[in-house]
Write a protein that holds these residues in place. Structure first.
Motif, PDB file in Angstrom:
ATOM      1  N   UNK A 150       6.560  -3.690   2.087  1.00  0.00           N
ATOM      2  CA  UNK A 150       7.913  -3.282   1.710  1.00  0.00           C
ATOM      3  C   UNK A 150       8.022  -3.303   0.199  1.00  0.00           C
ATOM      4  N   UNK A 151       8.561  -2.239  -0.349  1.00  0.00           N
ATOM      5  CA  UNK A 151       8.717  -2.078  -1.797  1.00  0.00           C
ATOM      6  C   UNK A 151      10.200  -2.125  -2.129  1.00  0.00           C
ATOM      7  N   UNK A 152      10.539  -2.898  -3.172  1.00  0.00           N
ATOM      8  CA  UNK A 152      11.913  -2.987  -3.649  1.00  0.00           C
ATOM      9  C   UNK A 152      11.970  -2.561  -5.110  1.00  0.00           C
ATOM     10  N   UNK A 153      13.025  -1.867  -5.469  1.00  0.00           N
ATOM     11  CA  UNK A 153      13.227  -1.505  -6.870  1.00  0.00           C
ATOM     12  C   UNK A 153      14.711  -1.521  -7.175  1.00  0.00           C
ATOM     13  N   UNK A 154      15.012  -1.667  -8.449  1.00  0.00           N
ATOM     14  CA  UNK A 154      16.387  -1.617  -8.933  1.00  0.00           C
ATOM     15  C   UNK A 154      16.478  -0.436  -9.890  1.00  0.00           C
ATOM     16  N   UNK A 155      17.444   0.434  -9.649  1.00  0.00           N
ATOM     17  CA  UNK A 155      17.609   1.637 -10.449  1.00  0.00           C
ATOM     18  C   UNK A 155      18.921   1.549 -11.208  1.00  0.00           C
ATOM     19  N   UNK A 156      18.862   1.791 -12.517  1.00  0.00           N
ATOM     20  CA  UNK A 156      20.066   1.830 -13.348  1.00  0.00           C
ATOM     21  C   UNK A 156      20.170   3.211 -13.970  1.00  0.00           C
ATOM     22  N   UNK A 157      21.349   3.797 -13.916  1.00  0.00           N
ATOM     23  CA  UNK A 157      21.614   5.084 -14.550  1.00  0.00           C
ATOM     24  C   UNK A 157      22.555   4.844 -15.717  1.00  0.00           C
ATOM     25  N   UNK A 158      22.188   5.386 -16.878  1.00  0.00           N
ATOM     26  CA  UNK A 158      22.991   5.203 -18.073  1.00  0.00           C
ATOM     27  C   UNK A 158      23.469   6.550 -18.613  1.00  0.00           C
ATOM     28  N   UNK A 159      24.694   6.544 -19.087  1.00  0.00           N
ATOM     29  CA  UNK A 159      25.237   7.726 -19.746  1.00  0.00           C
ATOM     30  C   UNK A 159      25.074   7.539 -21.253  1.00  0.00           C
ATOM     31  N   UNK A 193       0.867  -1.175   0.000  1.00  0.00           N
ATOM     32  CA  UNK A 193       0.000   0.000   0.000  1.00  0.00           C
ATOM     33  C   UNK A 193       0.899   1.218   0.000  1.00  0.00           C
ATOM     34  N   UNK A 194       0.753   2.065  -1.013  1.00  0.00           N
ATOM     35  CA  UNK A 194       1.630   3.220  -1.183  1.00  0.00           C
ATOM     36  C   UNK A 194       2.825   2.819  -2.030  1.00  0.00           C
ATOM     37  N   UNK A 195       3.861   3.661  -1.985  1.00  0.00           N
ATOM     38  CA  UNK A 195       5.071   3.342  -2.732  1.00  0.00           C
ATOM     39  C   UNK A 195       4.881   3.397  -4.235  1.00  0.00           C
ATOM     40  N   UNK A 196       3.987   4.238  -4.706  1.00  0.00           N
ATOM     41  CA  UNK A 196       3.738   4.337  -6.151  1.00  0.00           C
ATOM     42  C   UNK A 196       4.750   5.269  -6.800  1.00  0.00           C
ATOM     43  N   UNK A 197       5.219   4.870  -7.957  1.00  0.00           N
ATOM     44  CA  UNK A 197       6.112   5.706  -8.748  1.00  0.00           C
ATOM     45  C   UNK A 197       5.271   6.806  -9.404  1.00  0.00           C
ATOM     46  N   UNK A 198       5.728   8.046  -9.264  1.00  0.00           N
ATOM     47  CA  UNK A 198       5.048   9.193  -9.849  1.00  0.00           C
ATOM     48  C   UNK A 198       5.968   9.872 -10.848  1.00  0.00           C
TER      49      UNK A 198
END
Length: 152
Positions: A139-148, A99-104
């Motif tokens: 509990x919310x889990x995410x994986x973030x990747x940053x690309x150049x 409940x919650x943890x929504x990507x905006x």
């Protein structure tokens, strides 16, 4: 004063964790976006010369946890833009399981919820203003990747 739960991974560690093929597919996402951009430009009668000349490379990756159940945990991610060319956000938890943890994201003149199932990858320009709503349960889990981005 809130805790931040982040685990940084190199590309090699990520490959060991989820497999070389899965990492390859994630890193191909920008190529699909460039191809779609080229197709849209061609359909509109515009010509761009970027096809095949752009390269994206992973320069940062981390796994993040948001929890409503841990005192002092990060309960809200303020709106921000990233400092990369492209951000890929992989949902490791389904929206329906918490409940919650929504990507905006802020686009088309509005704040919009970006619904995601477990395993969905959301790719966006790092200049997109975005954030995560307050966690209420689970509990919310995410994986973030940053690309150049570089020109070949």
């Amino acid at each position: 004063q809130m805790s931040e739960h982040v685990l940084y991974k190199t590309q090699q560690e990520l490959e060991a964790l989820i497999g070389t093929e899965a990492v390859r597919k994630l890193l191909e996402i920008p190529l699909h976006l460039e191809s779609a951009r080229e197709s849209a430009a061609a359909a509109d009668g515009r010509h761009t010369s970027a096809a095949g000349s752009v390269r994206y490379e992973l320069f940062d990756c981390f796994l993040r946890r948001y929890s409503a159940d841990t005192p002092g945990d990060q309960l809200l991610s303020s709106f921000h833009a990233d400092s990369a060319a492209l951000t890929i956000n992989v949902a490791l938890t389904s929206d329906e399981s918490v409940e919650g943890g929504r990507l905006l994201g802020v686009y088309d003149r509005a704040v919009r919820t970006i619904g995601r199932a477990e395993g969905d990858a959301t790719a966006h320009s790092s200049s997109l203003l975005h954030g995560v709503t307050r966690m209420h349960k689970g509990t919310r889990y995410s994986m973030i990747l940053f690309l150049s981005r570089t020109e070949r």
